[in-house]
Design a protein around this motif. Structure first.
Motif, PDB file in Angstrom:
ATOM      1  N   LEU A 136      10.995   1.959   4.687  1.00 48.44           N
ATOM      2  CA  LEU A 136       9.591   2.298   4.462  1.00 48.44           C
ATOM      3  C   LEU A 136       9.358   3.807   4.568  1.00 48.44           C
ATOM      4  N   ARG A 137       9.988   4.440   5.573  1.00 41.06           N
ATOM      5  CA  ARG A 137       9.861   5.893   5.720  1.00 41.06           C
ATOM      6  C   ARG A 137      10.401   6.619   4.503  1.00 41.06           C
ATOM      7  N   LYS A 138      11.543   6.142   4.016  1.00 36.49           N
ATOM      8  CA  LYS A 138      12.175   6.770   2.838  1.00 36.49           C
ATOM      9  C   LYS A 138      11.277   6.653   1.614  1.00 36.49           C
ATOM     10  N   TYR A 139      10.715   5.480   1.401  1.00 32.84           N
ATOM     11  CA  TYR A 139       9.831   5.264   0.247  1.00 32.84           C
ATOM     12  C   TYR A 139       8.569   6.131   0.341  1.00 32.84           C
ATOM     13  N   ARG A 140       8.056   6.284   1.581  1.00 34.47           N
ATOM     14  CA  ARG A 140       6.850   7.099   1.761  1.00 34.47           C
ATOM     15  C   ARG A 140       7.141   8.580   1.486  1.00 34.47           C
ATOM     16  N   ASP A 146       2.142   4.822  -0.967  1.00 32.05           N
ATOM     17  CA  ASP A 146       1.196   5.684  -0.230  1.00 32.05           C
ATOM     18  C   ASP A 146       1.098   5.209   1.217  1.00 32.05           C
ATOM     19  N   LYS A 147       0.288   5.896   2.007  1.00 28.98           N
ATOM     20  CA  LYS A 147       0.221   5.600   3.440  1.00 28.98           C
ATOM     21  C   LYS A 147      -0.400   4.226   3.724  1.00 28.98           C
ATOM     22  N   TYR A 150       2.335   1.676   3.068  1.00 31.10           N
ATOM     23  CA  TYR A 150       3.287   1.844   4.176  1.00 31.10           C
ATOM     24  C   TYR A 150       2.795   1.112   5.423  1.00 31.10           C
ATOM     25  N   HIS A 151       1.538   1.322   5.759  1.00 30.28           N
ATOM     26  CA  HIS A 151       0.977   0.699   6.964  1.00 30.28           C
ATOM     27  C   HIS A 151       0.952  -0.831   6.837  1.00 30.28           C
ATOM     28  N   TYR A 152       0.589  -1.297   5.641  1.00 29.17           N
ATOM     29  CA  TYR A 152       0.530  -2.745   5.407  1.00 29.17           C
ATOM     30  C   TYR A 152       1.899  -3.385   5.652  1.00 29.17           C
ATOM     31  N   PHE A 153       2.945  -2.800   5.036  1.00 31.66           N
ATOM     32  CA  PHE A 153       4.289  -3.381   5.171  1.00 31.66           C
ATOM     33  C   PHE A 153       4.886  -3.152   6.564  1.00 31.66           C
ATOM     34  N   TYR A 154       4.514  -2.053   7.218  1.00 30.81           N
ATOM     35  CA  TYR A 154       4.984  -1.793   8.582  1.00 30.81           C
ATOM     36  C   TYR A 154       4.492  -2.908   9.515  1.00 30.81           C
ATOM     37  N   ARG A 155       3.210  -3.247   9.396  1.00 31.81           N
ATOM     38  CA  ARG A 155       2.656  -4.289  10.268  1.00 31.81           C
ATOM     39  C   ARG A 155       3.248  -5.656   9.934  1.00 31.81           C
ATOM     40  N   ALA A 171       9.028  -7.431  -2.151  1.00 32.46           N
ATOM     41  CA  ALA A 171       7.602  -7.511  -1.810  1.00 32.46           C
ATOM     42  C   ALA A 171       6.880  -6.217  -2.193  1.00 32.46           C
ATOM     43  N   ILE A 172       7.546  -5.073  -1.968  1.00 32.27           N
ATOM     44  CA  ILE A 172       6.945  -3.774  -2.324  1.00 32.27           C
ATOM     45  C   ILE A 172       6.738  -3.688  -3.838  1.00 32.27           C
ATOM     46  N   HIS A 173       7.791  -4.072  -4.601  1.00 31.24           N
ATOM     47  CA  HIS A 173       7.699  -4.021  -6.064  1.00 31.24           C
ATOM     48  C   HIS A 173       6.601  -4.965  -6.585  1.00 31.24           C
TER      49      HIS A 173
END
Length: 217
Positions: A136-140, A146-147, A150-155, A171-173
């Protein structure tokens, strides 16, 4: 109580009388003590006494050496040698570990601890979380997400929603595709609204022109 016969005692006495210097003539002579020579050689060669080898064929000459000077001469002549350090080979260990990586020697009979003790679930969880968060950090950083995404998938990752990296990437794609689709639909809708608005304005203008023409007549 069993009494030993007289002939047994006589034989014992005969054997004892025939011994020479505490040993029987048929026994080989014990090797002469070379403790001094070993100690001096060990000090000169800077090693333990166990690593010093004394030539057994030159025992007489070695036993005559009673000084460091003489010992150095014998070392130079090759009658006293410092043995190499004994090898403790790890080739068999490496071979066994290579087999273990393939899954050999890991059956029920080879296991000592419980499943949790051998590989704690907490360690597995930590590894998985670190892998997902690193992605997630790499993609951001690469501006792929976007942030907010990022926050959605982090949680969701913390909530155990993704069992591995592949599932998270999918899931991101999927979410990005849905967002793009929604954006495209919104743009189309906005374009339609704009078009309808223009048509309405055009129609109103036309109606106004007709009314003006009628009024001029």
């Amino acid at each position: 109580f069993w009494l030993k016969p007289s002939w047994y005692k006589a034989r014992q006495h005969r054997d004892h009388s025939t011994r020479v210097g505490g040993r029987h003539p048929s026994e080989p002579a014990a090797a002469m003590s070379m403790t001094l020579q070993k100690r001096l050689a060990a000090e000169i060669k800077k090693c333990g006494r166990g690593r010093i080898w004394l030539d057994p064929n030159e025992a007489n000459e070695i036993s005559m050496a009673n000084s460091r000077f003489n010992i150095r001469k014998l070392i130079k002549d090759g009658l006293i040698i410092r043995k190499a350090v004994k090898m403790h080979s790890r080739s068999r260990v490496r071979k066994n570990l290579e087999a273990k990586r393939k899954g050999r020697h890991t059956g029920i009979g080879k296991r000592r601890g419980t499943r949790e003790a051998r590989m704690p679930t907490k360690v597995l969880w930590m590894r998985r979380q670190r892998v997902l968060r690193r992605l997630l950090r790499k993609y951001r950083q690469q501006k792929k997400i976007d942030k907010h995404i990022y926050h959605y998938f982090y949680r969701h990752a913390k909530g155990n929603a993704y069992k591995n990296k592949r599932v998270l990437v999918e899931a991101i794609h999927k979410m990005k595709a849905e967002k793009m689709k929604a954006k495209a639909l919104a743009e189309q809708q906005e374009a339609r609204k704009e078009k309808a608005k223009l048509q309405k304005a055009k129609k109103a203008q036309k109606k106004e022109d007709i009314l003006r023409q009628q009024g001029e007549k």
